[in-house]
Design a protein around this motif. Structure first.
Motif, short mmCIF file in Angstrom:
data_model
loop_
_atom_site.label_atom_id
_atom_site.label_comp_id
_atom_site.label_asym_id
_atom_site.label_seq_id
_atom_site.Cartn_x
_atom_site.Cartn_y
_atom_site.Cartn_z
N THR A 2 0.84 -1.20 0.00
CA THR A 2 0.00 0.00 0.00
C THR A 2 0.87 1.24 0.00
OG1 THR A 2 -1.58 -1.21 1.35
CG2 THR A 2 -1.90 1.16 1.19
N MET A 3 0.70 2.09 -1.00
CA MET A 3 1.42 3.37 -1.03
C MET A 3 0.48 4.47 -0.55
SD MET A 3 4.43 2.59 -1.99
CE MET A 3 5.22 4.16 -2.32
N ILE A 4 0.99 5.32 0.33
CA ILE A 4 0.19 6.40 0.92
C ILE A 4 0.81 7.74 0.54
CG2 ILE A 4 -0.50 7.47 3.11
CD1 ILE A 4 -1.97 4.88 2.73
N THR A 7 1.71 14.71 3.17
CA THR A 7 2.35 16.03 3.15
C THR A 7 3.06 16.20 4.48
OG1 THR A 7 0.61 16.92 1.73
CG2 THR A 7 1.96 18.53 2.92
N LYS A 8 4.32 16.58 4.41
CA LYS A 8 5.09 16.86 5.63
C LYS A 8 4.90 18.34 5.94
CE LYS A 8 7.96 16.36 8.95
NZ LYS A 8 9.40 16.47 8.86
N MET A 9 4.45 18.64 7.16
CA MET A 9 4.13 20.02 7.54
C MET A 9 4.73 20.33 8.90
SD MET A 9 0.17 20.25 6.30
CE MET A 9 0.22 22.02 6.01
N HIS A 10 4.78 21.62 9.23
CA HIS A 10 5.14 21.96 10.60
C HIS A 10 4.50 23.27 11.05
CE1 HIS A 10 8.12 25.30 10.27
NE2 HIS A 10 8.28 24.82 9.05
N VAL A 18 0.93 14.54 7.39
CA VAL A 18 -0.52 14.72 7.24
C VAL A 18 -1.01 13.84 6.10
CG1 VAL A 18 -2.37 16.40 6.89
CG2 VAL A 18 -0.28 17.09 8.08
N VAL A 19 -2.04 13.05 6.35
CA VAL A 19 -2.56 12.13 5.35
C VAL A 19 -4.07 12.33 5.18
CG1 VAL A 19 -2.82 9.70 4.69
CG2 VAL A 19 -0.77 10.42 5.93
N ASN A 20 -4.47 12.42 3.93
CA ASN A 20 -5.89 12.54 3.59
C ASN A 20 -6.55 11.17 3.68
OD1 ASN A 20 -8.36 12.71 2.35
ND2 ASN A 20 -7.63 13.74 0.50
N CYS A 21 -7.41 10.99 4.69
CA CYS A 21 -8.14 9.73 4.87
C CYS A 21 -9.64 9.96 4.68
CB CYS A 21 -7.88 9.15 6.24
SG CYS A 21 -6.18 8.67 6.54
N GLY A 276 5.07 13.53 -0.51
CA GLY A 276 5.72 12.30 -0.92
C GLY A 276 4.75 11.14 -0.86
N SER A 277 5.31 9.98 -1.08
CA SER A 277 4.51 8.78 -1.12
C SER A 277 5.32 7.71 -0.37
CB SER A 277 4.33 8.44 -2.60
OG SER A 277 3.58 7.33 -2.75
N VAL A 278 4.68 6.99 0.52
CA VAL A 278 5.42 6.06 1.37
C VAL A 278 4.69 4.73 1.44
CG1 VAL A 278 4.30 6.82 3.54
CG2 VAL A 278 6.63 5.89 3.61
#
Ligand code: ZDP
Length: 280
Positions: A2-4, A7-10, A18-21, A276-278
Motif C-alpha cells: 500500500t502506497m500512501i 504532506t510533511k508540515m510543521h 498529514v494524510v488525507n483519509c 511524498g509517497s510512502v
C-alpha cells in the motif's frame, strides 16, 4: 503493498505527517505504522501523524497520533497544519472551519495570502482547571502553584487541561533548565494517571513568556500549541501575565489570548515542507 500520499508540515518546527483519509481507507494500518513513519532515521520523521477524516457533525475530523504511537486528545500546532492542508489542497474553500477532535469541537479561522494559508487562529476552547479534569490525583479544586516533587527539586506547578493534560512550572532561567532530565520525570509522575505534557516557563514580562516543553509521548519538541495556551492560562492564574501575551517557544512565537468569553485563542503559522509517497 500500500502506497500512501502524505504532506510533511510543521507549525513552528513541531512537525507532522498529514494524510488525507477522507475516503476512510487504511486508517488502522496508518495508526499502526505511526512509530515507523515518525522515526527520524528510518522513516519520514515527525513528532506525530495527523489523519484527515470525514465528520458528520463538523466540517472535518482530526486524529493525531504521537511519535510513540499514543493518541492525544488535541494538538494545537497540528490543527493549524490540518486547516492549511485542507484549504491549500482544495479540499475546502471555507476560511472558517469546525473541526471535530477527541477534545471536542475546535474552530479555526484561516488567513489566506496569495491563495495559500499563511496563519491560522484557533479557538482552543475553555481550559479545564479542576484536578479531576486534568486528570491529576488528589483533593478536589484547582492546582495552582502547587508543590510537585521531582528528584531533589520542588516545582510550583499549575495544572491546565486544554483537552490534553499540562503541568506548567515557572523557572528562573529556561534556557539553562535541564529539560531532558526533568521532562520525563514530570511526564510520568504518579500524580498524573494519563501522564502529562510538561512546560517550563520564564517570565520575560507580563506580555512575553518564554517556554520549553517536554511533550507526553514525543519528548522535547520545538513547539507545542496546547502547551503555549496552558502556559498563558497558568501565568494569568498566578498573576504573572496579562490575558493576551506572546509565548515564545524554541521554534518561534505564538500569540495567545484568554478571551472574556473564557475561550483561549491561539494564532500562529503553518508550513507545508514537501509531499511524498510512502509504503506502509
Ligand atoms: O498531549 C500530548 O500527548 C501531546 N504530545 C500532543 C501533541 C500536542 C502538540 N504538540 C500541540 O501543539 O498541541 C501537537
Amino acid at each position: 503493498m500500500t502506497m500512501i500520499d502524505f504532506t510533511k508540515m510543521h507549525g513552528l518546527g513541531n512537525d507532522f505527517i498529514v494524510v488525507n483519509c477522507l475516503r476512510g481507507e487504511h486508517v488502522a494500518e496508518l495508526v499502526e505504522a505511526t512509530v515507523r513513519l515518525c522515526d527520524r532515521h528510518r522513516g519520514i520523521g515527525a513528532d506525530g501523524l495527523i489523519l484527515v477524516l470525514p465528520a458528520s457533525d463538523a466540517d472535518f475530523r482530526m486524529r493525531i497520533i504521537n511519535s510513540d504511537g499514543s493518541e492525544p486528545e488535541m494538538c494545537g500546532n497540528g490543527i493549524r497544519c490540518f486547516a492549511k492542508f485542507l484549504y491549500d489542497t482544495g479540499l475546502t474553500t471555507k476560511t472558517t472551519l469546525a473541526i471535530a477532535t477527541l477534545a471536542g469541537m475546535i474552530g479555526a479561522e484561516l488567513t489566506v495570502t496569495d491563495g495559500k494559508v499563511s496563519a491560522v487562529r484557533v479557538d482552543m476552547g475553555i481550559p479545564r482547571l479542576e484536578r479531576i479534569d486534568i486528570p491529576m490525583i488528589g483533593a478536589t479544586g484547582e492546582v495552582v502553584d502547587e508543590p510537585l516533587q521531582v528528584l531533589g527539586r520542588t516545582f510550583a506547578t499549575t495544572a491546565v487541561s486544554m483537552g490534553n493534560p499540562h503541568a506548567v512550572s515557572f523557572v528562573e532561567d529556561v534556557e539553562r533548565f535541564p529539560l531532558e532530565q526533568y521532562g520525563p520525570l514530570v511526564e510520568n509522575h504518579p500524580s498524573f494517571p494519563r501522564k502529562t505534557n510538561a512546560e517550563f516557563v520564564e517570565v520575560i514580562s507580563p506580555t512575553h513568556l518564554r517556554m520549553r516543553v517536554w511533550e507526553r509521548g514525543a519528548g522535547i519538541t520545538q513547539a507545542c500549541g496546547t502547551g503555549a495556551c496552558a502556559t498563558l492560562v497558568a501565568a494569568v492564574l498566578t498573576n504573572r501575565a496579562e490575558r493576551t501575551a506572546t509565548v515564545e517557544l524554541p521554534g518561534g512565537p505564538l500569540h495567545i489570548s484568554w478571551g472574556t468569553d473564557e475561550h483561549v485563542y491561539m494564532t500562529g503559522p503553518a508550513v507545508a515542507v514537501f509531499t511524498g509517497s510512502v509504503r506502509i
